[in-house]
Design a protein around this motif. Sequence first.
Motif, PDB file in Angstrom:
ATOM      1  N   GLU A 118      14.623 -75.598  19.622  1.00 47.27           N
ATOM      2  CA  GLU A 118      14.201 -76.084  18.535  1.00 47.27           C
ATOM      3  C   GLU A 118      15.581 -76.906  18.155  1.00 47.27           C
ATOM      4  O   GLU A 118      16.818 -76.779  18.485  1.00 47.27           O
ATOM      5  CB  GLU A 118      14.247 -74.804  17.697  1.00 47.27           C
ATOM      6  CG  GLU A 118      13.062 -74.049  17.664  1.00 47.27           C
ATOM      7  CD  GLU A 118      12.960 -72.778  16.594  1.00 47.27           C
ATOM      8  OE1 GLU A 118      13.565 -72.883  15.931  1.00 47.27           O
ATOM      9  OE2 GLU A 118      11.957 -72.069  16.808  1.00 47.27           O
ATOM     10  N   VAL A 119      15.129 -77.691  17.163  1.00 47.98           N
ATOM     11  CA  VAL A 119      16.349 -78.425  16.723  1.00 47.98           C
ATOM     12  C   VAL A 119      17.336 -77.960  15.830  1.00 47.98           C
ATOM     13  O   VAL A 119      17.040 -77.199  14.929  1.00 47.98           O
ATOM     14  CB  VAL A 119      15.779 -79.684  15.721  1.00 47.98           C
ATOM     15  CG1 VAL A 119      16.812 -80.603  15.138  1.00 47.98           C
ATOM     16  CG2 VAL A 119      14.807 -80.648  16.408  1.00 47.98           C
ATOM     17  N   PRO A 120      18.609 -77.917  16.010  1.00 50.95           N
ATOM     18  CA  PRO A 120      19.644 -77.023  15.574  1.00 50.95           C
ATOM     19  C   PRO A 120      19.950 -77.637  14.206  1.00 50.95           C
ATOM     20  O   PRO A 120      19.897 -78.993  13.992  1.00 50.95           O
ATOM     21  CB  PRO A 120      20.776 -77.183  16.449  1.00 50.95           C
ATOM     22  CG  PRO A 120      20.696 -78.234  16.986  1.00 50.95           C
ATOM     23  CD  PRO A 120      19.223 -78.687  17.283  1.00 50.95           C
ATOM     24  N   GLU A 121      20.093 -76.829  13.041  1.00 49.51           N
ATOM     25  CA  GLU A 121      20.610 -77.369  12.040  1.00 49.51           C
ATOM     26  C   GLU A 121      22.084 -77.047  11.810  1.00 49.51           C
ATOM     27  O   GLU A 121      22.685 -76.122  11.934  1.00 49.51           O
ATOM     28  CB  GLU A 121      20.088 -76.393  10.823  1.00 49.51           C
ATOM     29  CG  GLU A 121      18.505 -76.924  10.788  1.00 49.51           C
ATOM     30  CD  GLU A 121      18.108 -78.138  10.627  1.00 49.51           C
ATOM     31  OE1 GLU A 121      18.589 -78.849   9.713  1.00 49.51           O
ATOM     32  OE2 GLU A 121      16.955 -78.680  11.060  1.00 49.51           O
ATOM     33  N   PRO A 122      22.888 -78.047  11.099  1.00 49.60           N
ATOM     34  CA  PRO A 122      24.122 -78.032  10.751  1.00 49.60           C
ATOM     35  C   PRO A 122      24.413 -76.965   9.737  1.00 49.60           C
ATOM     36  O   PRO A 122      23.660 -76.974   8.680  1.00 49.60           O
ATOM     37  CB  PRO A 122      24.564 -79.400  10.377  1.00 49.60           C
ATOM     38  CG  PRO A 122      23.394 -79.968  10.110  1.00 49.60           C
ATOM     39  CD  PRO A 122      22.178 -79.464  10.717  1.00 49.60           C
ATOM     40  N   GLY A 123      25.389 -76.059  10.092  1.00 44.59           N
ATOM     41  CA  GLY A 123      25.673 -75.234   8.796  1.00 44.59           C
ATOM     42  C   GLY A 123      27.045 -75.901   8.113  1.00 44.59           C
ATOM     43  O   GLY A 123      27.350 -77.070   8.187  1.00 44.59           O
TER      44      GLY A 123
END
Length: 337
Positions: free
Chosen positions: A21-26
Amino acid sequence: MRAVVYSETGPSSVLRLVDREVPEPGPGELRVRLARAGVNPTDWKARAGGTYAELPYAEITPGQDGAGVVDAIGEGVLGFAVEDRVWVLLAQHGRPFGTAAELVVVPAENAVHLTVGASFDLGASLGVPAVTAHRALTSGDVPRLSPGALTGQTMLVHGGAGAVGNAAIQLARWAGATVLTTVSSDEKAALAIAAGAHQTVNYRVGDATAEIRALAPDGVDLVVDVAPAVNNDLDREVLRVHGTVAIYANNGGDELTMPVRQTFSKNLRYQFILLYTLDPALLRAATEDIAAAVEDGALQVGSEAGVPLHHFGLEEAGAAHDAVEQGAVGKVLIKLD
């Protein structure tokens, strides 16, 4: 997105190409769409089991270095915009997923703007080699690099055809130093000269200590050493009083012994270097100075700069690791664009 992972240590065959899955920046993070990923010795050594007693994560994507464009920004990040060109470093340090992937999320402080005109090949080649080289060159009497900062000083770079050696030569020349380097062949001598070395010494032919002393009769100011167990006697003989040995690897042996009196009689300084525990202030100084050198065009890659490039596809990550492990001369990169 496609990513390379491993779930157990071992040979390069443990690497697998998967869809994740495409990672999301925190908060405080950036997501970078990578065009290139650098492959360094630390990557295959960790994968082979030389770093971890046991894997700290169920899956690891290797790769500390890369270059590409910002495509998402987490909360609280200033100074970056989507589509900014950047190079990244320490992407997998303390985190499971590094740069052998189409996308990587990194802390914003691990991304550095890549000047327009600088290639992604160059950006992905900076990280580990250039920061290590910077710390080595600033272990002596000069804490920062800039044009003229090392004028009047002589640097001896062991292994001038290696990635760190090449970066050390280019950065030292940018800062105004006279640069000598040891090499093991005429072919590697040509690469070191292309990088900017003033003189090369083939340590496999003749008396390297005598040759270096002839080239630097007053002694060298600093030695950048990749093999201290082998080179320490030579280093001590060619250094000036108050000189520095900067050690960043253990090629040639894990044990270093030295005669105490002959060493302290010269007031020598020994600086050991490991990028992953480097003080954040030193890391920040290195990236700022390296970015300035790139802006000046003083850091380059390619055969014409003494560092041939070897490109592999993401599906060839195992072969890329093998090339580095087998001592490929130049820089191994994974091509992602």
